[in-house]
Design an enzyme around this catalytic site. Structure first.
Site, PDB file in Angstrom:
ATOM      1  N   SER A  12      56.257 -19.491   8.192  1.00 42.76           N
ATOM      2  CA  SER A  12      54.962 -19.923   7.672  1.00 42.76           C
ATOM      3  C   SER A  12      53.907 -18.920   8.099  1.00 42.76           C
ATOM      4  O   SER A  12      53.826 -18.556   9.277  1.00 42.76           O
ATOM      5  CB  SER A  12      54.609 -21.305   8.217  1.00 42.76           C
ATOM      6  OG  SER A  12      53.243 -21.596   7.978  1.00 42.76           O
ATOM      7  N   HIS A  37      56.851 -18.919   3.429  1.00 39.09           N
ATOM      8  CA  HIS A  37      56.403 -20.301   3.248  1.00 39.09           C
ATOM      9  C   HIS A  37      54.876 -20.289   3.298  1.00 39.09           C
ATOM     10  O   HIS A  37      54.281 -19.980   4.335  1.00 39.09           O
ATOM     11  CB  HIS A  37      56.981 -21.158   4.376  1.00 39.09           C
ATOM     12  CG  HIS A  37      56.669 -22.620   4.278  1.00 39.09           C
ATOM     13  ND1 HIS A  37      57.450 -23.512   3.565  1.00 39.09           N
ATOM     14  CD2 HIS A  37      55.672 -23.356   4.822  1.00 39.09           C
ATOM     15  CE1 HIS A  37      56.949 -24.722   3.678  1.00 39.09           C
ATOM     16  NE2 HIS A  37      55.861 -24.665   4.427  1.00 39.09           N
ATOM     17  N   ASP A  39      51.471 -22.257   3.082  1.00 41.83           N
ATOM     18  CA  ASP A  39      50.901 -23.595   3.227  1.00 41.83           C
ATOM     19  C   ASP A  39      49.571 -23.699   2.494  1.00 41.83           C
ATOM     20  O   ASP A  39      48.596 -23.021   2.845  1.00 41.83           O
ATOM     21  CB  ASP A  39      50.690 -23.909   4.711  1.00 41.83           C
ATOM     22  CG  ASP A  39      51.997 -24.109   5.448  1.00 41.83           C
ATOM     23  OD1 ASP A  39      52.766 -24.989   5.044  1.00 41.83           O
ATOM     24  OD2 ASP A  39      52.251 -23.381   6.430  1.00 41.83           O
ATOM     25  N   MET A  41      46.573 -26.242   1.532  1.00 40.64           N
ATOM     26  CA  MET A  41      45.975 -27.526   1.926  1.00 40.64           C
ATOM     27  C   MET A  41      44.616 -27.679   1.266  1.00 40.64           C
ATOM     28  O   MET A  41      43.855 -26.709   1.164  1.00 40.64           O
ATOM     29  CB  MET A  41      45.818 -27.596   3.453  1.00 40.64           C
ATOM     30  CG  MET A  41      47.086 -27.297   4.218  1.00 40.64           C
ATOM     31  SD  MET A  41      46.833 -27.398   6.006  1.00 40.64           S
ATOM     32  CE  MET A  41      48.348 -26.627   6.586  1.00 40.64           C
ATOM     33  N   HIS A  71      53.949 -24.666  -0.142  1.00 36.17           N
ATOM     34  CA  HIS A  71      54.032 -26.041   0.351  1.00 36.17           C
ATOM     35  C   HIS A  71      52.687 -26.686   0.051  1.00 36.17           C
ATOM     36  O   HIS A  71      51.695 -26.449   0.748  1.00 36.17           O
ATOM     37  CB  HIS A  71      54.333 -26.027   1.851  1.00 36.17           C
ATOM     38  CG  HIS A  71      54.412 -27.391   2.460  1.00 36.17           C
ATOM     39  ND1 HIS A  71      54.476 -27.581   3.818  1.00 36.17           N
ATOM     40  CD2 HIS A  71      54.441 -28.631   1.903  1.00 36.17           C
ATOM     41  CE1 HIS A  71      54.529 -28.876   4.078  1.00 36.17           C
ATOM     42  NE2 HIS A  71      54.500 -29.532   2.929  1.00 36.17           N
ATOM     43  N   MET A  73      50.246 -29.213   0.195  1.00 39.09           N
ATOM     44  CA  MET A  73      49.732 -30.389   0.900  1.00 39.09           C
ATOM     45  C   MET A  73      48.400 -30.764   0.262  1.00 39.09           C
ATOM     46  O   MET A  73      47.325 -30.556   0.826  1.00 39.09           O
ATOM     47  CB  MET A  73      49.618 -30.086   2.392  1.00 39.09           C
ATOM     48  CG  MET A  73      50.963 -29.968   3.072  1.00 39.09           C
ATOM     49  SD  MET A  73      50.882 -29.352   4.764  1.00 39.09           S
ATOM     50  CE  MET A  73      51.018 -27.589   4.465  1.00 39.09           C
ATOM     51  N   MET A 142      59.367 -33.193   6.818  1.00 37.44           N
ATOM     52  CA  MET A 142      58.358 -32.730   7.775  1.00 37.44           C
ATOM     53  C   MET A 142      58.698 -33.228   9.179  1.00 37.44           C
ATOM     54  O   MET A 142      58.997 -34.412   9.371  1.00 37.44           O
ATOM     55  CB  MET A 142      56.969 -33.221   7.378  1.00 37.44           C
ATOM     56  CG  MET A 142      56.389 -32.531   6.150  1.00 37.44           C
ATOM     57  SD  MET A 142      56.146 -30.755   6.370  1.00 37.44           S
ATOM     58  CE  MET A 142      54.915 -30.722   7.691  1.00 37.44           C
ATOM     59  N   GLY A 147      49.380 -30.583   8.101  1.00 37.20           N
ATOM     60  CA  GLY A 147      47.956 -30.274   8.151  1.00 37.20           C
ATOM     61  C   GLY A 147      47.571 -29.205   9.142  1.00 37.20           C
ATOM     62  O   GLY A 147      46.617 -28.463   8.929  1.00 37.20           O
ATOM     63  N   PHE A 148      48.300 -29.102  10.243  1.00 41.77           N
ATOM     64  CA  PHE A 148      47.952 -28.120  11.270  1.00 41.77           C
ATOM     65  C   PHE A 148      49.213 -27.521  11.870  1.00 41.77           C
ATOM     66  O   PHE A 148      50.229 -28.207  12.018  1.00 41.77           O
ATOM     67  CB  PHE A 148      47.123 -28.764  12.395  1.00 41.77           C
ATOM     68  CG  PHE A 148      45.766 -29.217  11.964  1.00 41.77           C
ATOM     69  CD1 PHE A 148      44.694 -28.338  11.943  1.00 41.77           C
ATOM     70  CD2 PHE A 148      45.558 -30.524  11.549  1.00 41.77           C
ATOM     71  CE1 PHE A 148      43.436 -28.762  11.532  1.00 41.77           C
ATOM     72  CE2 PHE A 148      44.305 -30.960  11.139  1.00 41.77           C
ATOM     73  CZ  PHE A 148      43.240 -30.067  11.135  1.00 41.77           C
ATOM     74  N   GLY A 149      49.154 -26.253  12.240  1.00 49.11           N
ATOM     75  CA  GLY A 149      50.263 -25.603  12.909  1.00 49.11           C
ATOM     76  C   GLY A 149      50.244 -25.892  14.398  1.00 49.11           C
ATOM     77  O   GLY A 149      49.258 -26.384  14.954  1.00 49.11           O
ATOM     78  N   GLY A 150      51.349 -25.581  15.062  1.00 48.31           N
ATOM     79  CA  GLY A 150      51.412 -25.671  16.512  1.00 48.31           C
ATOM     80  C   GLY A 150      51.647 -27.046  17.084  1.00 48.31           C
ATOM     81  O   GLY A 150      51.507 -27.255  18.290  1.00 48.31           O
ATOM     82  N   ASP A 176      60.207 -28.461   8.642  1.00 48.97           N
ATOM     83  CA  ASP A 176      58.954 -27.733   8.852  1.00 48.97           C
ATOM     84  C   ASP A 176      58.116 -28.460   9.886  1.00 48.97           C
ATOM     85  O   ASP A 176      57.768 -29.619   9.702  1.00 48.97           O
ATOM     86  CB  ASP A 176      58.201 -27.639   7.516  1.00 48.97           C
ATOM     87  CG  ASP A 176      56.854 -26.937   7.639  1.00 48.97           C
ATOM     88  OD1 ASP A 176      56.573 -26.344   8.698  1.00 48.97           O
ATOM     89  OD2 ASP A 176      56.087 -26.976   6.657  1.00 48.97           O
ATOM     90  N   GLY A 177      57.808 -27.749  10.970  1.00 50.33           N
ATOM     91  CA  GLY A 177      56.908 -28.295  11.970  1.00 50.33           C
ATOM     92  C   GLY A 177      57.487 -28.261  13.372  1.00 50.33           C
ATOM     93  O   GLY A 177      58.433 -28.989  13.667  1.00 50.33           O
ATOM     94  N   GLY A 178      56.967 -27.386  14.211  1.00 51.50           N
ATOM     95  CA  GLY A 178      57.420 -27.317  15.597  1.00 51.50           C
ATOM     96  C   GLY A 178      58.816 -26.756  15.757  1.00 51.50           C
ATOM     97  O   GLY A 178      59.460 -26.964  16.792  1.00 51.50           O
ATOM     98  N   GLY A 198      56.612 -21.333  12.115  1.00 54.31           N
ATOM     99  CA  GLY A 198      55.347 -20.618  12.099  1.00 54.31           C
ATOM    100  C   GLY A 198      55.040 -19.958  13.421  1.00 54.31           C
ATOM    101  O   GLY A 198      55.300 -18.783  13.649  1.00 54.31           O
TER     102      GLY A 198
END
Length: 225
Positions: A12, A37, A39, A41, A71, A73, A142, A147-150, A176-178, A198
């Site tokens: 990402s 990827h 993102d 939003m 992606h 969102m 997900m 909505g937010f990375g990290g 996707d995510g973490g 990401g």
């Protein structure tokens, strides 16, 4: 010849230096990324706001051959199908939660020459997306709130991945995510084969080694299925 699942790593770009989007994206590809990827939003479906089709089109102008997944969102994914197709997107992944007629959106995406990805948030039951698998090329589970990375990886979402892999052995399943070196084994064991990472890749001292580690871990697990 039967289809074989492949491990695919799609970093990402959300956490990269967006003022150097082309350079950062090309670096990821040079370091072994299988796809990018992107993102998107809208500030409505999720509280954050990123970029839209004009940026994607500019990036495609410089990167001709890479596989782009957007992606989406967004609250109204149908609105952006044509602009994203014209911008050169290969796969249009959208969330089913805000959509009243998912089938219509899937058909329109295909009509405009893109692959279809259907995505669900952590709070959405896997059964809600299962009914659309016949229309989709991929399902995105997900592993954080979009909505937010990290954010911290939500391991309890692996039950959804495992269910889909058991019932649809050749389905492309994305997480996707973490996701990073510390959580990839969990994703691989559950059966995910498309990995969005990401922060862990963008911030890695050695991006190529990190991408290779993620891919090798997943491919080893896939080969045991």
């Amino acid at each position: 010849m039967s289809r074989r699942l492949s491990a695919l790593i799609g970093p990402s770009i959300l956490n990269s230096d967006l003022s150097r989007l082309y350079e950062e994206s090309q670096k990821l590809l040079d370091n072994g990324a299988d796809y990018l990827h992107l993102d998107v939003m809208d500030g409505h479906f999720v509280p954050n706001l990123t970029f839209g089709h004009p940026i994607v089109k500019c990036l495609r102008g410089k990167i001709k051959d890479a596989f782009f997944e957007t992606h989406m969102m967004v609250s109204n994914p149908e609105q952006w199908i044509v602009p994203m197709a014209e911008a050169g997107v290969n796969q249009y992944t959208f969330h089913i939660e805000p959509v009243s007629n998912v089938g219509d959106v899937c058909r329109k995406i295909k009509e405009h020459g893109m692959k279809v990805g259907v995505a669900i948030k952590p709070g959405t039951p896997v059964g809600d997306v299962e009914k659309y698998i016949s229309m989709a090329d991929m399902v995105l589970i997900m592993t954080v709130e979009p909505g937010f990375g990290g954010q911290k990886f939500m391991e309890n979402q692996m039950a959804k991945v495992q269910y889909l892999r058991e019932h649809y052995p050749l389905l492309d399943i994305e997480v996707d995510g973490g996701v990073g070196p510390s959580t990839i084994q969990c994703c691989a064991n559950a059966g995910a084969n498309m990995i969005v990472s990401g922060t862990a890749v963008i911030g890695a001292v050695d991006q190529a080694a990190t991408i290779k580690f993620l891919r090798d871990t997943v491919q080893t697990a896939i080969d045991k299925i």
